[in-house]
Design an enzyme around this catalytic site. Structure first.
Site, PDB file in Angstrom:
ATOM      1  N   ARG A   1      20.888 -34.332  -3.109  1.00 33.80           N
ATOM      2  CA  ARG A   1      21.633 -35.079  -3.397  1.00 33.80           C
ATOM      3  C   ARG A   1      22.850 -34.512  -4.537  1.00 33.80           C
ATOM      4  O   ARG A   1      22.823 -33.543  -4.308  1.00 33.80           O
ATOM      5  CB  ARG A   1      21.222 -36.574  -4.080  1.00 33.80           C
ATOM      6  CG  ARG A   1      20.432 -36.557  -4.888  1.00 33.80           C
ATOM      7  CD  ARG A   1      20.269 -35.889  -6.526  1.00 33.80           C
ATOM      8  NE  ARG A   1      21.394 -35.942  -7.072  1.00 33.80           N
ATOM      9  CZ  ARG A   1      22.639 -34.781  -8.120  1.00 33.80           C
ATOM     10  NH1 ARG A   1      21.758 -33.562  -7.845  1.00 33.80           N
ATOM     11  NH2 ARG A   1      23.436 -35.477  -8.358  1.00 33.80           N
ATOM     12  N   GLY A   2      23.784 -34.784  -4.529  1.00 42.41           N
ATOM     13  CA  GLY A   2      25.007 -34.451  -5.532  1.00 42.41           C
ATOM     14  C   GLY A   2      26.098 -34.251  -4.087  1.00 42.41           C
ATOM     15  O   GLY A   2      25.802 -33.470  -3.003  1.00 42.41           O
TER      16      GLY A   2
ATOM     17  N   ASP B   1      32.306 -37.469  -6.151  1.00 38.46           N
ATOM     18  CA  ASP B   1      32.506 -37.603  -4.503  1.00 38.46           C
ATOM     19  C   ASP B   1      33.482 -37.466  -3.279  1.00 38.46           C
ATOM     20  O   ASP B   1      32.886 -37.179  -2.495  1.00 38.46           O
ATOM     21  CB  ASP B   1      30.769 -38.315  -4.154  1.00 38.46           C
ATOM     22  CG  ASP B   1      29.692 -38.329  -5.221  1.00 38.46           C
ATOM     23  OD1 ASP B   1      29.697 -38.842  -6.026  1.00 38.46           O
ATOM     24  OD2 ASP B   1      28.705 -37.873  -4.319  1.00 38.46           O
TER      25      ASP B   1
ATOM     26  N   ASN C   1      32.553 -40.964  -7.752  1.00 34.58           N
ATOM     27  CA  ASN C   1      31.383 -41.144  -8.362  1.00 34.58           C
ATOM     28  C   ASN C   1      30.688 -41.984  -8.784  1.00 34.58           C
ATOM     29  O   ASN C   1      30.724 -42.932  -8.685  1.00 34.58           O
ATOM     30  CB  ASN C   1      31.938 -40.318  -9.996  1.00 34.58           C
ATOM     31  CG  ASN C   1      30.815 -39.301 -10.343  1.00 34.58           C
ATOM     32  OD1 ASN C   1      30.296 -38.351  -8.837  1.00 34.58           O
ATOM     33  ND2 ASN C   1      31.005 -38.827 -11.882  1.00 34.58           N
ATOM     34  N   LYS C   2      29.427 -41.168  -9.285  1.00 37.98           N
ATOM     35  CA  LYS C   2      28.101 -42.371  -9.761  1.00 37.98           C
ATOM     36  C   LYS C   2      28.547 -43.636 -10.787  1.00 37.98           C
ATOM     37  O   LYS C   2      29.279 -43.694 -11.455  1.00 37.98           O
ATOM     38  CB  LYS C   2      27.364 -41.125 -10.083  1.00 37.98           C
ATOM     39  CG  LYS C   2      25.821 -42.290 -10.879  1.00 37.98           C
ATOM     40  CD  LYS C   2      25.365 -42.224  -9.681  1.00 37.98           C
ATOM     41  CE  LYS C   2      25.008 -42.216  -7.924  1.00 37.98           C
ATOM     42  NZ  LYS C   2      24.291 -42.677  -6.964  1.00 37.98           N
TER      43      LYS C   2
ATOM     44  N   ARG D   1      24.760 -40.953   4.197  1.00 35.65           N
ATOM     45  CA  ARG D   1      25.423 -41.048   3.233  1.00 35.65           C
ATOM     46  C   ARG D   1      27.102 -41.784   3.409  1.00 35.65           C
ATOM     47  O   ARG D   1      27.604 -39.864   3.701  1.00 35.65           O
ATOM     48  CB  ARG D   1      25.000 -40.327   1.660  1.00 35.65           C
ATOM     49  CG  ARG D   1      23.861 -39.853   1.748  1.00 35.65           C
ATOM     50  CD  ARG D   1      23.203 -39.379   0.202  1.00 35.65           C
ATOM     51  NE  ARG D   1      23.713 -40.451  -0.718  1.00 35.65           N
ATOM     52  CZ  ARG D   1      23.696 -40.892  -1.667  1.00 35.65           C
ATOM     53  NH1 ARG D   1      23.241 -39.233  -2.711  1.00 35.65           N
ATOM     54  NH2 ARG D   1      24.082 -41.462  -2.468  1.00 35.65           N
TER      55      ARG D   1
ATOM     56  N   GLN E   1      19.121 -39.610 -12.480  1.00 36.25           N
ATOM     57  CA  GLN E   1      20.274 -38.346 -12.178  1.00 36.25           C
ATOM     58  C   GLN E   1      20.335 -38.008 -13.521  1.00 36.25           C
ATOM     59  O   GLN E   1      20.419 -36.268 -13.531  1.00 36.25           O
ATOM     60  CB  GLN E   1      21.117 -38.186 -11.326  1.00 36.25           C
ATOM     61  CG  GLN E   1      20.589 -38.732  -9.690  1.00 36.25           C
ATOM     62  CD  GLN E   1      21.155 -40.030  -9.764  1.00 36.25           C
ATOM     63  OE1 GLN E   1      20.656 -41.120 -10.375  1.00 36.25           O
ATOM     64  NE2 GLN E   1      21.839 -40.008  -8.664  1.00 36.25           N
TER      65      GLN E   1
HETATM   66  O1  MRU Z   1      23.850 -40.499  -5.273  1.00 37.28           O
HETATM   67  P1  MRU Z   1      24.150 -38.841  -5.926  1.00 37.28           P
HETATM   68  O2  MRU Z   1      22.963 -38.040  -7.017  1.00 37.28           O
HETATM   69  O3  MRU Z   1      24.741 -37.861  -4.633  1.00 37.28           O
HETATM   70  O4  MRU Z   1      25.188 -38.583  -6.841  1.00 37.28           O
HETATM   71  C1  MRU Z   1      26.019 -37.704  -7.181  1.00 37.28           C
HETATM   72  C2  MRU Z   1      27.110 -37.972  -8.379  1.00 37.28           C
HETATM   73  O5  MRU Z   1      27.385 -38.599  -7.930  1.00 37.28           O
HETATM   74  C3  MRU Z   1      28.002 -36.665  -8.735  1.00 37.28           C
HETATM   75  O6  MRU Z   1      28.296 -37.392  -9.828  1.00 37.28           O
HETATM   76  C4  MRU Z   1      28.380 -35.817  -7.443  1.00 37.28           C
HETATM   77  O7  MRU Z   1      27.894 -35.526  -6.375  1.00 37.28           O
HETATM   78  C5  MRU Z   1      29.065 -34.675  -7.720  1.00 37.28           C
HETATM   79  S1  MRU Z   1      27.580 -32.927  -7.663  1.00 37.28           S
HETATM   80  C6  MRU Z   1      28.874 -31.749  -8.317  1.00 37.28           C
END
Ligand code: MRU
Length: 372
Positions: free
Chosen positions: A54-55, A252, A262-263, A91, A211
């Site tokens: 993920r990320g 993201d 972002n998250k 995603r 995370q």
């Molecule tokens: O749902 P995830 O774990 O993929 O979400 C990740 C994030 O929100 C990160 O902050 C984002 O992808 C930046 S990663 C360099």
């Protein structure tokens, strides 16, 4: 970055067979370091949807390799387009996924089926290598911010700070596990730490999937960076009491006007930072900028994930076994929007591979004249 002295990337081609794709199973961290070997399009799609990887930047790089794996099975044009569409649907929020697949298709469409597998691996490799270079550049541009904060806090003569540590708050995991290497938000922190600047990280646990608590805390710990895990609700309080010098998060998707998805929970941290005059930076490679979108709140699709991620928590029991427990009444429904959008007006700026800029259309255009 290193795990117990051994250098790792978050994705690589197997050194033995030179075609299968190796990743770290992030659903097993921090309890176990388990490597996965991905050999089919289906396995790659599953790894992304189940969040074994993920990320945003890592999703893009792994999807690129996923297309190369699909082409090994069928290098025809129709199958290639179908595979790319399947990967793109895994995603919705992280734009790096579409960016990487578009780049792969642009490179592959005018090639013969016989050439495709080799070209796909080469292009996926370039995407991965460029991600590493870009994140290192983000690290250098962000390092200056931490250095400035250290200078304000104490004596940094000869590049060695004897002052109090710079306290950086981060949300979710935007470290090397979320990219191919270095990370985005954590790259400046690693560089500051390596340069001898005392830095301490407030790590938001980042419910529901944790995370921050599981991944950011793990990778910072492996690199020896001092950090403290806090509940998601603690950041505002710490800011009110002067215990956060700056916040750096990843994203993201960033719109051409500087809004940042972002998250979930990032927006609340940015509001608290704004209220307390705490600088709030978003670190992103240009592959995370969506030049087609201008209103992040209305236009960025927000992934709605399984409510079970909210109603349950996974952890290691006192008996040493990893277990999942329910934390809500069985009759209570739950909702799970996985991302939120922080409006550009709440951001101090963006840290990109080309430097820092205002989170505005003008700031981004000036930085990326060739892309905007
Ligand atoms: O749902 P995830 O774990 O993929 O979400 C990740 C994030 O929100 C990160 O902050 C984002 O992808 C930046 S990663 C360099």
């Amino acid at each position: 970055m290193k795990i117990d002295g051994t250098p790792y990337r978050a994705v690589w081609v197997d050194e033995g067979d030179r075609w299968s794709i190796r990743v770290i199973d992030q659903t097993k961290l921090p309890w176990a370091l388990e490597l996965l070997r991905l050999t089919t399009l289906r396995q790659v799609a599953h790894a992304i949807t189940s969040m074994q990887i993920r990320g945003a930047p890592l999703i893009g790089a792994v999807a690129a390799y996923g297309l190369a794996l699909a082409l090994r099975d069928d290098p025809g044009t129709e199958a290639m387009e179908r595979a790319a569409a399947q990967l793109a649907a895994t995603r919705p929020t992280a734009i790096n996924l579409r960016w990487a697949l578009d780049r792969m298709l642009t490179r592959l469409r005018n090639t013969t089926a016989g050439q495709r597998v080799a070209i796909a691996y080469a292009e996926a490799g370039r995407i991965a290598d460029e991600d590493v270079e870009q994140n290192a550049a983000i690290g250098r541009h962000g390092l200056a911010l931490i250095q400035q904060a250290a200078d304000v806090k104490g004596d940094t003569t000869l590049g060695v700070s004897r002052g109090k540590p710079v306290n950086v708050l981060t949300h979710c995991n935007a470290g090397w596990l979320a990219t191919v290497d270095w990370g985005t938000a954590l790259a400046p922190i690693y560089m500051a730490h390596d340069a001898g600047i005392p830095v301490h990280v407030w790590v938001d646990e980042t419910r529901p999937r944790n995370q921050g608590a599981a991944l950011t805390a793990w990778e910072l710990g492996k690199h020896g960076v001092p950090h403290t895990v806090i509940s998601d609700n603690a950041g505002g309080h710490l800011m009110q009491h002067g215990r956060v010098d700056l916040a750096i998060v990843g994203a993201d998707r960033v719109t051409r006007t500087g809004d940042a998805a972002n998250k979930i929970g990032t927006y609340l941290k940015a509001l608290a930072a704004h209220d307390n005059n705490v600088p709030f930076w978003v670190a992103v490679p240009s592959s995370t900028i969506d030049w087609t979108v201008s209103d992040g709140v209305r236009e960025i699709p927000i992934e709605e994930r399984d409510a079970a991620e909210v109603t349950t928590v996974t952890g290691r029991g006192l008996d040493g076994r990893v277990t999942t427990v329910r934390v809500t009444p069985t009759s209570s429904p739950a909702a799970n929007p996985a991302f939120d959008v922080t409006p550009a007006r709440l951001l101090t700026g963006l840290i990109t591979e080309r430097g820092r800029c205002d989170a505005t259309a003008a700031g981004l255009q000036a930085m990326f004249r060739d892309r905007a």
